[in-house]
Structure formats: structure tokens, C-alpha cells
Scaffold this active site. Structure first.
Site, PDB file in Angstrom:
ATOM      1  N   GLY A   1      -8.813   2.686  -2.203  1.00  0.00           N
ATOM      2  CA  GLY A   1      -8.780   3.990  -1.481  1.00  0.00           C
ATOM      3  C   GLY A   1      -8.380   5.183  -2.703  1.00  0.00           C
ATOM      4  O   GLY A   1      -8.068   4.901  -3.762  1.00  0.00           O
ATOM      5  N   SER A   2      -8.251   6.257  -2.011  1.00  0.00           N
ATOM      6  CA  SER A   2      -7.537   7.413  -2.894  1.00  0.00           C
ATOM      7  C   SER A   2      -7.407   8.677  -1.835  1.00  0.00           C
ATOM      8  O   SER A   2      -7.678   8.557  -0.750  1.00  0.00           O
ATOM      9  CB  SER A   2      -8.542   8.008  -3.943  1.00  0.00           C
ATOM     10  OG  SER A   2      -8.649   6.909  -4.840  1.00  0.00           O
ATOM     11  N   ASN A   3      -6.198   9.341  -2.446  1.00  0.00           N
ATOM     12  CA  ASN A   3      -5.980  10.701  -1.746  1.00  0.00           C
ATOM     13  C   ASN A   3      -6.237  11.796  -2.817  1.00  0.00           C
ATOM     14  O   ASN A   3      -5.945  11.453  -4.095  1.00  0.00           O
ATOM     15  CB  ASN A   3      -4.736  10.868  -1.258  1.00  0.00           C
ATOM     16  CG  ASN A   3      -4.132   9.717  -0.459  1.00  0.00           C
ATOM     17  OD1 ASN A   3      -4.782   9.600   0.713  1.00  0.00           O
ATOM     18  ND2 ASN A   3      -3.224   8.952  -0.700  1.00  0.00           N
TER      19      ASN A   3
ATOM     20  N   ARG B   1      -4.650   7.052   7.716  1.00  0.00           N
ATOM     21  CA  ARG B   1      -4.111   7.654   6.463  1.00  0.00           C
ATOM     22  C   ARG B   1      -4.804   9.163   6.161  1.00  0.00           C
ATOM     23  O   ARG B   1      -3.970  10.124   6.096  1.00  0.00           O
ATOM     24  CB  ARG B   1      -4.596   6.590   5.234  1.00  0.00           C
ATOM     25  CG  ARG B   1      -4.141   7.485   4.134  1.00  0.00           C
ATOM     26  CD  ARG B   1      -4.289   6.466   3.060  1.00  0.00           C
ATOM     27  NE  ARG B   1      -5.640   5.714   2.628  1.00  0.00           N
ATOM     28  CZ  ARG B   1      -6.565   6.153   1.926  1.00  0.00           C
ATOM     29  NH1 ARG B   1      -6.147   7.107   1.369  1.00  0.00           N
ATOM     30  NH2 ARG B   1      -7.837   5.404   1.869  1.00  0.00           N
TER      31      ARG B   1
ATOM     32  N   ASN C   1     -10.689   9.132   1.498  1.00  0.00           N
ATOM     33  CA  ASN C   1     -11.778   8.259   1.696  1.00  0.00           C
ATOM     34  C   ASN C   1     -12.640   8.395   3.038  1.00  0.00           C
ATOM     35  O   ASN C   1     -13.035   7.453   3.580  1.00  0.00           O
ATOM     36  CB  ASN C   1     -11.340   6.708   1.417  1.00  0.00           C
ATOM     37  CG  ASN C   1     -10.537   6.634   0.246  1.00  0.00           C
ATOM     38  OD1 ASN C   1      -9.412   6.307   0.141  1.00  0.00           O
ATOM     39  ND2 ASN C   1     -11.635   6.657  -0.915  1.00  0.00           N
TER      40      ASN C   1
END
Length: 793
Positions: free
Chosen positions: A235-237, A527, A499
Site C-alpha cells: 500500500g501507500s499514502n 486507512r 490505495n
């Protein structure tokens, strides 16, 4: 303290070939020249007069830090792991379900034998690499090989590969094969084990199961299980903050990729400069000669893994009695066969040859999964013709504004499986999913997609040409959607993604109208909900960080706030239930005393810092809770009219909640883990406590690690070494006077456990500290720890 510069001039007489060109011709160092300046934490700043020299310096610096990691990756890409390490071990490829050595070798030997990468390299730009990129790669290879030649295999500082017979010079073809493989981790690369071990069933006379038209009719439950794609497992932000969201009315960017901390998933922090042409700082994946996410003086960008489809698994209706032929519109089409020999080292050290047969269809490689007398499956990858990602990232690095960045993406169309977020000095933000997505229209989807799944590749009917991929007039190649079909948004306040689908990149302006294969999900997970609420809290000042609007310090504080969103809305209800009933029943029927759990959760600070006591218990509880589907335990169910704030709350009267708490207490007690344990007591890298938690809990800073992770370096995965989550964090502000940037690389610049830069930044990460980036020449030379190496080839 005055700057101390240790200049090391390495003047070498050109020797026999140090690199091999993509065409197979040996090439020397070609008079390459570069300067490597290393500032705090070993961060290299590479400067050269041309792209060949830039690659030379980059390859040399990277080899100093990570030669063993690259050598291990090359062993995989050449299909030689079984020869040196035996056939049964598992590859270190953590980005795409690393196969066994034998299966991976069969796949990679087959790829080399096919000449696919060489053919792609023969194409002129924009379909093939640009001349600048070719020079960059050739220089990178020469620089890597120069370091290896100067140092010698027997004297390598990393014990992981020191003296190993599988370490040697690399070639440009190795680098390009790595680029090709990286592009397909959301498709073919994830299926390598299945492709290499696919074996047809024995022919059966009179076998049936296909209708007169050639179209099969499988029941939905008969469709095979497929591996989850990268976006679901990592994942990533990414935040792009515009002039209406910042206190100084400039632009800011937050990059926060969540990736494994080992092997080929690691990122390397670097600055690359060709004066007057390129000056970019950020991070790139191991083995890549470009910066994949970063900034220059007037532009900054990052990426998050998307959930768009990047490959289709086609269901083949087989010809009765012939399991290696299939029907398309009623006509038989034979599969192709490729015989691949693999050299294997036995337990006695002797070498032998194992031969595999790879099967392929008009769509792509055939899988072993689901191959019966009547049905088979084949995977078609939208990145199967794509080496253009390097073109695109280099062009993005030279872009001076969003219009130029967008032009670079439209020209090359090489982004493999990522969203892009960018800002420029105008204070404007930009989002797009410019990745390569199969051209399957919504109309086709209704009749062709047998099973749609945002976590896996869609299964598509392969018995009719009507389900083939189409094309867009603005696509550089057929089979994929062009830029005009991609979800895109430009604003002056903010754009954000964790994501989730493009729909709520900014909830004030929902993105709609794009084809469903891009990602049609509407419900946000915890999230992304938290991320959007963090932004809203900063914009109205309700987050307790001061006056409304982002500054660089408040952006940093928000990133490392360690909030646990599920705890914020659910902890009190769980404490109330165990206060009311301190004896709960676990799933196995055992009665569990949960009184100590009440105290631990009541004292928890609702965060996941290294010393947040009680956070481990909440993580165990919530992981049990989300296992039970359907989710009947929400206090407020999901409401499409309120996507950022629902579902929320925990119903303490629900039996699943009570059981999950009992199971959590029972499990931690059995493992002798205190109920008030903190994340830092169990999550460690090289012994250093780590903050963060799992994304299913609604944590922004995602980290998962074992108590022993990091003990074996950044290459090997054995013995509990695997950790993942926040890797490279970059908070950048584009001011009129130039960029102001703070970074932290959670595992440091080197995969060598003996290096001082193996875990020095892990200490920073543990304490929520940052590195102040040195971007200008004056900032770099002012570093009292500066070390300079000048290379001449």
C-alpha cells in the site's frame, strides 16, 4: 565546524569489457565521468555532464551500498538460482510472490530464450527507450561493474555475497529485464510459479464440456483461485496539497509508500544532476537507474499502487480430446510450446539439467491452475510490451510543471500499475491513473468478464474474439485505454489516495465516468477514511496542530501522528463490554477472563507509537474481528451518502465482538505476550523498536514486522526477516525560494547489515525524526560529514 571533503580520484586505464550491451556486444567504460557526494546518512548526490556519466556514478554508488542485493536480483533474472543455490528454495522476489528457484529459473530462461526484451529494446522511442535512457542504463551498468572490478568479489564489504561464485559483472540486458519484470508484477510476474509448472492433463477420448458454439458454461464457483495482486498486499499514502490547503499558499506533497523492507522491494534515496538538464531528488527501486518518486526545483510527485486491472486471465475452452488446443469462435487454435533447460545443483553439488515445457496461447502464457480436459486459463498482461516506464520517469524528472509532466505521461504511456500525484510551484495539484489498463469496455465486461475482482485479475471469456482487448485512438499501442479514458483530476486544494479507487480522491469532487476496469469500488476502507479526515482536520484546524492550513511541520506531524482510527471509534465500546462481562467465551468454547484486557485497553493512548501500551492487544482483537464476515458488528453501517465517516463504531453486544476479544486475550496469553504490550516491544528492525500498525485497523503509518526482522540483512527472507510498510517518506514544500524537503528512509541506504547505513535511519524512524534534505550545491557542500568521490572511466 568546517566542511571536510575526502576526495578520492579513481583514475583507471580502460580494461577489457566491463559491460555487455543489449545487443550482446561488450563495451568498456566509454570515458564516463561523475562525482558522488555523500551527505548525512550516506545519501548520494550524483553529478555528471551527461546521462552516461550520471548512470556511471549512480551504478557505482548503488553498488557500494547494495551490490549483493543487485547480484541476487540478477541471479533471478538470468534464471540461474537453481545452478548456484539449488532448485527447492524460494526466490527472494517479494514484490510478486517469489516462486521456487526451479520454477522461477524455467520462467526466466524461457523469457531470455524468447528474445522478448531484446525485441522491445530494438524499437525506436517512444515505444522503445530514448537515447538518453539507453545511455543512462549503459552508464549504470559500467559504474556497477567498475565498483565490482575495483573491489573484487572476495573483498566485498557485505558478507551476504562476499566470495560467492554467483557474483559477477552485470549487463544492460539484466537491467532491462528487471525493468520488464517490475512492470508486470500486477500480472504475468505474479504467475511465474503457475506458468513454469503448467502441465496439460492426459488427453481423454471423447472429452466434452464445450457447447456447439465453442463457448463453455462454467459455474461461477468452478473458477480458479488466483493470487492477490500487489496493491492488495502492500500500500501507500499519497497527498498533493495545493495553494488553497497550505498556509503559505504554495504546494506540498507527501509521499509514503508501504512496501516490503527486503530484497527487490527496497527503495534507494538519491539525487541525480546533469547541470541545466536534470536535477531531481527522491527514491528509486533497487536496480532502477531513475528516480521513481521525488521532486525537482518546481515539481514534486509520488505514486500509490492502484487497484485497476493490469492483466486479464482468459478462460480457454479446449478442443474435445486435445487439452493443448482451444476454441476461438468455434475454430481450433493450438497452444505453442517452448522447451526450456535449467541447470540444477543437486544436494551433492553435482550439476544436472531439468527440462520444462512452457505453454502459451494467443493471449499469453498458460497457467497450471484450473487446467482440465475441458478448460485452461491464460494470462494477458497490459505491460507485456512495456519498457517505457524508464522513459516516463526520466521525462517526469526533467519536467518543470504539471503540463510538462502530463505531456511526458501521454507521450510514453509507460506507467505500469500506479496512480500519480503531483504538484508544481503554481500551487496546483494533479492526479491521474495513467497506468496501463486492458481495454475492456463496460459493455464488454457485462458479457465477457466471468468474475470481476479488484484484488485479483479478472477472469475473461477467451472463447470469442468479441472479448479481446480493444483500443483507443490516443493510446500509443492497441489493447489498452489511452489517456483520454483515464480518471484525472486537477484542483487547488488537495488530492489524496491510500490505495482506494479514484472516486474519492477528493470527496468534494467525486471522480466518475471512467471504465469499470480501472476500479469501480465505492466504499472506502479505514486507512483512506483516516487520511481524508486528517486532511479535513488540518484544513479546519480541528486536529489540534494549530491554525488551519498545512505547513511543512504540521504535514510532518500529521504523517507521524500514529493515530489508530478503529481504536478511536471503537475502544470505549469494547472496554464497556468487558467491564460489564469480564468472562467471555472464545471461539473454541473456552471461558476467558478479560479483566486485565479492560485495564490495558482503557489505558491505551489510541495511537501506535513504539510505547503505546495496549496497542498490540487492540491489533489482535481487531484482526480477529475482521476475519468474521459479513460484518454485523458496526454500530453505524456503511452509508454511500457519508463515505468518509461510515461505517464506524463497534457494537459491544454483537457476539462476534465478544468472541474476538476473548480470542485475542487467549492468543496473546498463550504466546506469553503481555496484554499491555506496545508495538515497539514486538516490532523491530535490527533490534530497533518500530511504531505503526496494520492498515486494516485504520492506521496511516502502516508497519508490520517481527521481533527478529532485519537480523539477516536486506536480501534474505528466512528466519522471520520479513518486515513491510512505511519505507521512504518525503514531505516536500515548493517555495518561491526553492524546495524545502524532509525525508526518512525507514531501513537506511544499504542492505548490507555490516554497513553504518543499514539501520541509521531506522533509529530516526523509531523516534519520529526526519532528515533535512540537502538539495542545492551550497546545502550539500555545507554538510560537515560530506564525502566526495570523483570517478573517471
Amino acid at each position: 565546524m568546517a566542511a571536510v571533503t575526502a576526495a578520492l580520484c579513481l583514475l583507471a586505464v580502460p580494461t577489457a569489457a566491463s559491460a555487455e550491451s543489449p545487443e550482446g556486444n561488450l563495451v568498456g567504460d566509454h570515458g564516463y565521468s561523475a562525482r558522488i557526494q555523500r551527505t548525512e546518512y550516506g545519501i548520494p548526490h550524483i553529478r555528471a555532464a551527461d546521462f552516461g556519466g550520471l548512470g556511471y556514478g549512480y551504478g557505482y554508488a548503488f553498488a557500494q551500498d547494495n551490490l549483493c542485493a543487485m547480484a541476487d536480483q540478477v541471479l533471478t533474472l538470468r534464471g540461474e538460482r537453481s545452478r548456484y543455490l539449488g532448485p527447492t528454495a524460494t526466490s527472494n522476489d517479494v514484490l510478486a510472490h517469489g516462486p521456487t528457484n526451479l520454477a522461477g529459473d524455467a520462467y526466466h530462461q524461457g523469457l531470455r530464450q524468447s528474445g522478448t526484451v531484446r525485441r522491445l529494446l530494438d524499437r525506436p522511442a517512444p515505444l522503445g527507450p530514448t537515447e538518453q535512457v539507453r545511455r543512462l542504463v549503459d552508464g549504470y551498468v559500467a559504474g556497477y561493474n567498475r565498483y565490482l572490478r575495483d573491489t573484487g568479489v572476495a573483498n566485498l564489504p557485505d558478507p551476504t555475497c562476499r566470495g560467492k561464485d554467483w557474483v559477477g559483472p552485470i549487463t544492460a540486458l539484466d537491467v532491462w529485464t528487471g525493468v520488464y519484470e517490475f512492470g508486470q508484477v500486477e500480472g504475468v510476474t505474479a504467475f511465474r510459479q503457475d506458468i513454469a509448472t503448467a502441465t496439460p492433463p492426459a488427453p481423454t477420448a471423447g472429452a466434452s464440456g464445450v457447447g456447439a458454439s465453442g463457448v463453455g458454461a462454467p459455474r461461477a464457483e468452478a473458477l480458479p483461485s488466483l493470487p492477490k495482486m500487489l496493491a492488495d498486499e502492500t500500500g501507500s499514502n499519497g497527498w498533493a496539497l495545493g495553494r488553497d490547503a497550505t498556509r503559505a499558499h504554495d504546494a506540498m506533497l507527501l509521499a509514503n509508500p508501504h512496501l516490503p523492507w527486503t530484497a527487490n522491494a527496497r527503495l534507494y534515496q538519491v539525487q541525480l544532476t546533469v547541470p541545466g538538464v536534470l536535477d531531481v531528488a527522491g527514491a528509486g527501486f533497487y536496480g532502477s537507474p531513475v528516480v521513481e518518486l521525488g521532486h525537482n526545483r518546481s515539481l514534486a510527485w509520488t505514486h500509490t499502487a492502484d487497484h485497476s486491472q493490469h492483466a486479464s486471465v482468459y478462460r480457454l475452452s479446449l478442443v474435445p480430446g486435445d487439452p493443448t488446443s482451444y476454441l476461438v469462435d468455434g475454430k481450433a487454435v493450438p497452444m505453442t510450446r517452448q522447451t526450456v533447460p535449467v541447470t540444477v545443483r543437486g544436494a551433492d553439488g553435482k550439476l544436472s539439467t531439468v527440462t520444462s515445457t512452457l505453454y502459451a496461447s494467443r493471449y499469453g502464457p498458460v497457467l497450471g491452475t484450473g487446467w482440465t480436459a475441458t478448460t485452461a486459463y491464460a494470462v494477458r498482461d497490459a505491460n507485456a510490451d512495456n519498457l517505457r516506464s524508464v522513459n516516463e520517469w526520466l521525462a517526469m524528472g526533467t519536467s518543470q510543471n504539471l503540463a510538462q509532466l502530463q505531456s511526458a505521461q501521454h507521450t510514453y504511456q509507460g506507467m505500469p500499475w500506479m496512480y500519480t500525484f503531483a504538484v508544481d510551484t503554481s500551487g496546483t495539484t494533479y492526479f491521474t491513473d495513467s497506468s496501463r489498463v486492458p481495454h475492456l469496455t463496460d459493455a464488454q465486461g457485462g458479457r465477457c468478464i466471468l468474475r470481476a475482482d479488484p484484488e485479483r485479475a479478472d477472469i475473461v471469456d477467451g472463447s470469442t474474439a468479441a472479448c479481446d482487448w480493444g483500443s483507443d485512438p490516443d493510446a500509443v499501442e492497441p489493447g489498452v485505454f489511452g489517456p483520454g479514458s483515464a480518471p484525472t483530476l486537477t484542483r487547488t486544494d488537495y488530492l489524496a489516495n491510500s490505495n482506494n479507487s479514484p472516486l474519492y480522491t477528493n470527496p468534494a469532487a467525486p471522480l466518475t465516468g471512467y471504465p469499470g476496469v480501472y476500479d469501480s469500488r465505492s466504499q472506502l476502507e479505514l486507512r483512506p477514511q483516516l487520511g481524508l479526515q486528517m486532511i479535513a482536520g488540518r484544513l479546519d484546524g480541528g486536529d489540534g496542530l494549530g491554525a488551519p492550513g498545512f505547513t511543512l511541520p504540521t504535514l510532518q506531524a500529521a504523517m507521524f501522528g500514529d493515530r489508530n482510527y478503529s481504536g478511536e471509534f471503537g475502544r470505549d465500546a469494547v472496554v464497556a463490554l468487558c467491564r460489564a462481562d469480564p468472562a467471555l467465551t472464545a471461539r473454541d468454547g473456552t471461558t476467558v477472563d478479560v479483566r486485565a484486557a479492560c485495564d490495558a485497553l482503557a489505558g491505551w493512548d489510541l495511537r501506535d507509537g513504539t510505547d503505546s501500551h495496549g496497542a498490540v492487544l487492540w491489533a489482535a482483537f481487531f484482526s480477529h474481528l475482521v476475519e468474521d464476515l459479513p460484518s454485523t458488528w458496526w454500530q453505524v453501517p456503511y452509508d454511500p451518502a457519508h463515505p468518509v465517516t461510515t461505517p464506524r463504531g463497534i457494537n459491544g453486544d454483537d457476539v462476534k465482538v465478544r468472541t474476538a476479544l476473548a480470542d485475542a486475550v487467549q492468543g496473546l496469553t498463550a504466546r506469553k505476550v503481555p496484554l499491555d504490550a506496545s508495538p515497539g516491544s514486538l516490532q523491530r528492525w535490527a533490534g530497533i523498536p518500530l511504531p505503526g500498525c496494520g492498515e486494516e485497523q485504520g492506521c496511516f503509518d502502516v508497519v508490520a514486522a517481527s521481533p527478529t526482522s532485519g537480523h539477516a540483512g536486506g536480501v534474505e527472507l528466512s528466519g522471520g526477516n520479513l518486515a513491510q510498510g512505511t519505507s521512504f517518506v518525503m514531505a516536500a514544500e515548493l517555495t518561491p525560494g526553492g524546495p524545502r524537503t524532509r525525508t526518512v528512509l525507514s531501513y537506511g541506504e544499504s542492505a548490507n547489515p555490516a554497513s553504518p547505513h543499514y539501520s541509521d535511519q531506522t533509529v530516526l524512524f523509531s523516534h519520529r525524526q526526519w532528515v533535512t534534505e540537502r538539495f542545492t550545491e551550497a546545502e550539500i557542500t555545507a554538510d560537515p560529514q560530506l564525502r566526495t568521490t570523483t570517478l573517471h572511466g
